[in-house]
Design an enzyme around this catalytic site. Structure first.
Site, PDB file in Angstrom:
ATOM      1  N   LYS A  84      36.713  38.025  21.914  1.00 46.13           N
ATOM      2  CA  LYS A  84      35.718  37.000  22.219  1.00 46.13           C
ATOM      3  C   LYS A  84      34.348  37.670  22.267  1.00 46.13           C
ATOM      4  O   LYS A  84      34.261  38.889  22.464  1.00 46.13           O
ATOM      5  CB  LYS A  84      36.043  36.379  23.586  1.00 46.13           C
ATOM      6  CG  LYS A  84      35.511  34.984  23.780  1.00 46.13           C
ATOM      7  CD  LYS A  84      36.538  33.915  23.530  1.00 46.13           C
ATOM      8  CE  LYS A  84      35.954  32.545  23.786  1.00 46.13           C
ATOM      9  NZ  LYS A  84      36.968  31.500  23.658  1.00 46.13           N
ATOM     10  N   GLY A 183      32.771  16.447  27.786  1.00 45.98           N
ATOM     11  CA  GLY A 183      32.027  16.981  26.652  1.00 45.98           C
ATOM     12  C   GLY A 183      32.867  16.760  25.413  1.00 45.98           C
ATOM     13  O   GLY A 183      33.533  15.731  25.262  1.00 45.98           O
TER      14      GLY A 183
HETATM   15  N1  LIG Z   1      36.098  22.979  22.039  1.00 47.05           N
HETATM   16  C1  LIG Z   1      37.301  23.472  21.866  1.00 47.05           C
HETATM   17  O1  LIG Z   1      37.955  23.252  20.847  1.00 47.05           O
HETATM   18  C2  LIG Z   1      37.923  24.320  22.937  1.00 47.05           C
HETATM   19  C3  LIG Z   1      37.436  24.309  24.227  1.00 47.05           C
HETATM   20  N2  LIG Z   1      38.045  25.024  25.198  1.00 47.05           N
HETATM   21  C4  LIG Z   1      37.515  25.000  26.563  1.00 47.05           C
HETATM   22  O2  LIG Z   1      37.490  23.649  27.050  1.00 47.05           O
HETATM   23  C5  LIG Z   1      36.352  23.462  27.886  1.00 47.05           C
HETATM   24  C6  LIG Z   1      35.504  22.324  27.363  1.00 47.05           C
HETATM   25  O3  LIG Z   1      35.057  22.648  26.052  1.00 47.05           O
HETATM   26  P1  LIG Z   1      34.083  21.692  25.225  1.00 47.05           P
HETATM   27  O4  LIG Z   1      34.467  20.285  25.475  1.00 47.05           O
HETATM   28  O5  LIG Z   1      34.041  22.227  23.864  1.00 47.05           O
HETATM   29  O6  LIG Z   1      32.700  22.032  25.956  1.00 47.05           O
HETATM   30  P2  LIG Z   1      31.460  21.048  26.198  1.00 47.05           P
HETATM   31  O7  LIG Z   1      30.348  21.929  26.638  1.00 47.05           O
HETATM   32  O8  LIG Z   1      31.267  20.118  25.068  1.00 47.05           O
HETATM   33  O9  LIG Z   1      31.970  20.155  27.437  1.00 47.05           O
HETATM   34  C7  LIG Z   1      32.046  20.597  28.746  1.00 47.05           C
HETATM   35  C8  LIG Z   1      31.501  19.496  29.634  1.00 47.05           C
HETATM   36  O10 LIG Z   1      31.723  19.848  31.007  1.00 47.05           O
HETATM   37  C9  LIG Z   1      30.591  19.466  31.749  1.00 47.05           C
HETATM   38  N3  LIG Z   1      30.589  20.237  32.989  1.00 47.05           N
HETATM   39  C10 LIG Z   1      30.223  21.527  33.194  1.00 47.05           C
HETATM   40  N4  LIG Z   1      30.399  21.861  34.484  1.00 47.05           N
HETATM   41  C11 LIG Z   1      30.889  20.761  35.103  1.00 47.05           C
HETATM   42  C12 LIG Z   1      31.259  20.476  36.439  1.00 47.05           C
HETATM   43  N5  LIG Z   1      31.173  21.390  37.409  1.00 47.05           N
HETATM   44  N6  LIG Z   1      31.717  19.231  36.738  1.00 47.05           N
HETATM   45  C13 LIG Z   1      31.809  18.302  35.773  1.00 47.05           C
HETATM   46  N7  LIG Z   1      31.463  18.511  34.479  1.00 47.05           N
HETATM   47  C14 LIG Z   1      31.008  19.726  34.163  1.00 47.05           C
HETATM   48  C15 LIG Z   1      29.429  19.726  30.828  1.00 47.05           C
HETATM   49  O11 LIG Z   1      28.283  18.973  31.218  1.00 47.05           O
HETATM   50  C16 LIG Z   1      29.995  19.278  29.478  1.00 47.05           C
HETATM   51  O12 LIG Z   1      29.735  17.910  29.217  1.00 47.05           O
HETATM   52  C17 LIG Z   1      35.643  24.833  27.933  1.00 47.05           C
HETATM   53  O13 LIG Z   1      36.117  25.537  29.062  1.00 47.05           O
HETATM   54  C18 LIG Z   1      36.093  25.516  26.665  1.00 47.05           C
HETATM   55  O14 LIG Z   1      36.071  26.926  26.795  1.00 47.05           O
HETATM   56  C19 LIG Z   1      39.182  25.749  24.966  1.00 47.05           C
HETATM   57  C20 LIG Z   1      39.726  25.790  23.712  1.00 47.05           C
HETATM   58  C21 LIG Z   1      39.096  25.137  22.575  1.00 47.05           C
HETATM   59  O1  LIG Z   2      38.430  27.077  18.900  1.00 40.01           O
HETATM   60  C1  LIG Z   2      37.709  27.937  18.374  1.00 40.01           C
HETATM   61  O2  LIG Z   2      36.799  27.678  17.609  1.00 40.01           O
HETATM   62  C2  LIG Z   2      37.953  29.400  18.620  1.00 40.01           C
HETATM   63  C3  LIG Z   2      39.030  29.670  19.589  1.00 40.01           C
HETATM   64  C4  LIG Z   2      38.556  29.970  20.941  1.00 40.01           C
HETATM   65  O3  LIG Z   2      37.618  30.691  21.134  1.00 40.01           O
HETATM   66  C5  LIG Z   2      39.287  29.365  22.073  1.00 40.01           C
HETATM   67  O4  LIG Z   2      40.395  28.851  21.870  1.00 40.01           O
HETATM   68  O5  LIG Z   2      38.772  29.417  23.193  1.00 40.01           O
END
Ligand SMILES: NC(=O)C1=CN([C@@H]2O[C@H](COP(=O)(O)OP(=O)(O)OC[C@H]3O[C@@H](n4cnc5c(N)ncnc54)[C@H](O)[C@@H]3O)[C@@H](O)[C@H]2O)C=CC1
Ligand SMILES: O=C(O)CCC(=O)C(=O)O
Length: 358
Positions: A84, A183
């Protein structure tokens, strides 16, 4: 760095093959790339751009996230190791084409030992710019694209596996699910759940995200801190990590914890605490593997196919059930059962001399 030395931090977080600090003063780059383990193949994992509170916080994050990628890629049968990258910058202000070029050059210098992709603070459009500086990047818009719908599908199937295990049915009609963070992933997950007839309660620290979910999906909303107290069937953490801790676990009123966030357990002992309290926790890197499964399709011999990626993501249902079954048969917490399965594959590869270090 604070009181803890760099080597001590690396050892504490699992021992990494290589940790690289990359800088470029002119373009404002301060980046850490952690290659945790390449036994199964080159280390694939996203690049996070985040305004960390301290350098120590950034180092801890990249060390934990990269180890989780090793376990994630292993348990999902991918021919990839775990790594990462984190960039210490504000993604809303500092993410210039120059910064992305500097990131690409830093990745390129590792010669393919690390392959980058999206994460919090980066998008597939950013990957296109990084591509100008390195071939070691996945998650491009013209191929696998936005991983979050795939991640959400995997989380949905994982929730169904938990439901099957606890209630003997994959039907989620009438079940109540509390989602923290709507999100990219949380929103798609909410839509799957609404379509399945579940009642969904959401929260987010960004009011516009809550508004979109309420208006487009007809879900209920609560204040950010109130989400832990919602009486429901499933608590789905889809925001940031360390959300399962001493303060929150006693408040949870859901028999299942299953969401997309990486590193949900503040410390491993919180996985023990969930187990002792009789809560069924779907280990984060098992249930949230949909994104990386989709991205990895791009690197496979046949090239990218969304249909094939979706079929592989569907199998997260079986992976989650396998973990739950091992946890039950041994009476160990689910996070330990998952680690055992993931580490076994790596150890077997090592024993067979397939430690294909790249
Ligand atoms: N996008 C993906 O395909 C993947 C995402 N993840 C994990 O899933 C999680 C979400 O990812 P995404 O949706 O892509 O990120 P994102 O940034 O689009 O969504 C996260 C949301 O959580 C909100 N947030 C942050 N802190 C908060 C709190 N204390 N209380 C309530 N809401 C809060 C933010 O305002 C945002 O809207 C992250 O931890 C990411 O590492 C894991 C694997 C793949
Ligand atoms: O989903 C991705 O784009 C990369 C994979 C990754 O970093 C994750 O699964 O947290």
């Amino acid at each position: 760095m604070g009181a803890m030395g760099v080597f001590e931090a690396v050892v504490r977080h699992g021992g990494h093959e290589q940790v690289v600090f990359a800088t470029d003063a002119r373009r404002g780059l301060r980046m850490i790339i952690a290659v945790h383990d390449t036994t199964l193949g080159p280390a694939l994992g996203g690049c996070r751009i985040w305004s960390y509170a301290s350098e120590e916080a950034a180092l801890t994050d990249v060390l934990r996230l990269s180890r989780a990628m090793t376990l994630k890629n292993s348990i999902h049968g991918l021919p990839l190791g775990g790594g990462k990258a984190v960039v210490l910058a504000d993604p809303t202000r500092d993410k210039t084409p120059e910064l992305l070029a500097a990131i690409g050059e830093a990745v390129d210098r590792l010669g393919g030992r690390y392959i980058t992709a999206e994460d919090v603070g980066t998008t597939s459009d950013d990957m296109r710019l990084i591509r100008n500086a390195t071939a070691y990047v996945a998650g491009l818009p013209e191929t696998s694209g936005d991983p979050s719908p795939f991640t959400a599908l995997g989380v949905f199937r994982g929730i169904q596996a938990c439901s099957q295990s606890l209630w003997g049915t994959t039907q989620l009609e009438g079940r109540r699910v509390a989602i923290q963070g709507v999100g990219s992933v949380g929103f798609h997950l909410a839509r799957h759940l609404v379509q399945a007839g579940a009642q969904v309660v959401v929260t987010d620290i960004r009011p516009e995200k809550v508004r979109r979910a309420v208006e487009e999906l007809g879900v209920q909303a609560v204040e950010p801190d109130a989400i832990f107290d919602v009486e429901c069937d499933v608590f789905a953490p889809c925001a940031l990590g360390a959300v399962l801790n001493d303060e929150t676990i006693p408040r949870l009123r859901a028999p299942i914890v299953a969401g997309s966030a990486n590193n949900q357990l503040a410390e491993p002992r919180h996985g023990d605490l969930l187990h002792e309290r009789g809560l069924l926790y779907a280990p984060d890197y098992v249930i949230n593997g949909g994104g990386v499964i989709n991205v990895a399709e791009e690197l496979g011999p046949g090239g990218y196919s969304a249909q094939r990626a979706r079929a592989k993501v569907e199998r997260i249902y079986d992976r989650v059930l396998e973990v739950i079954e091992l946890s039950r048969s041994r009476n160990v917490p689910t996070y330990r059962a998952a680690d055992e399965i993931a580490l076994r594959r790596i150890e077997t590869a090592r024993a067979e001399g397939r430690g294909a270090r790249v």
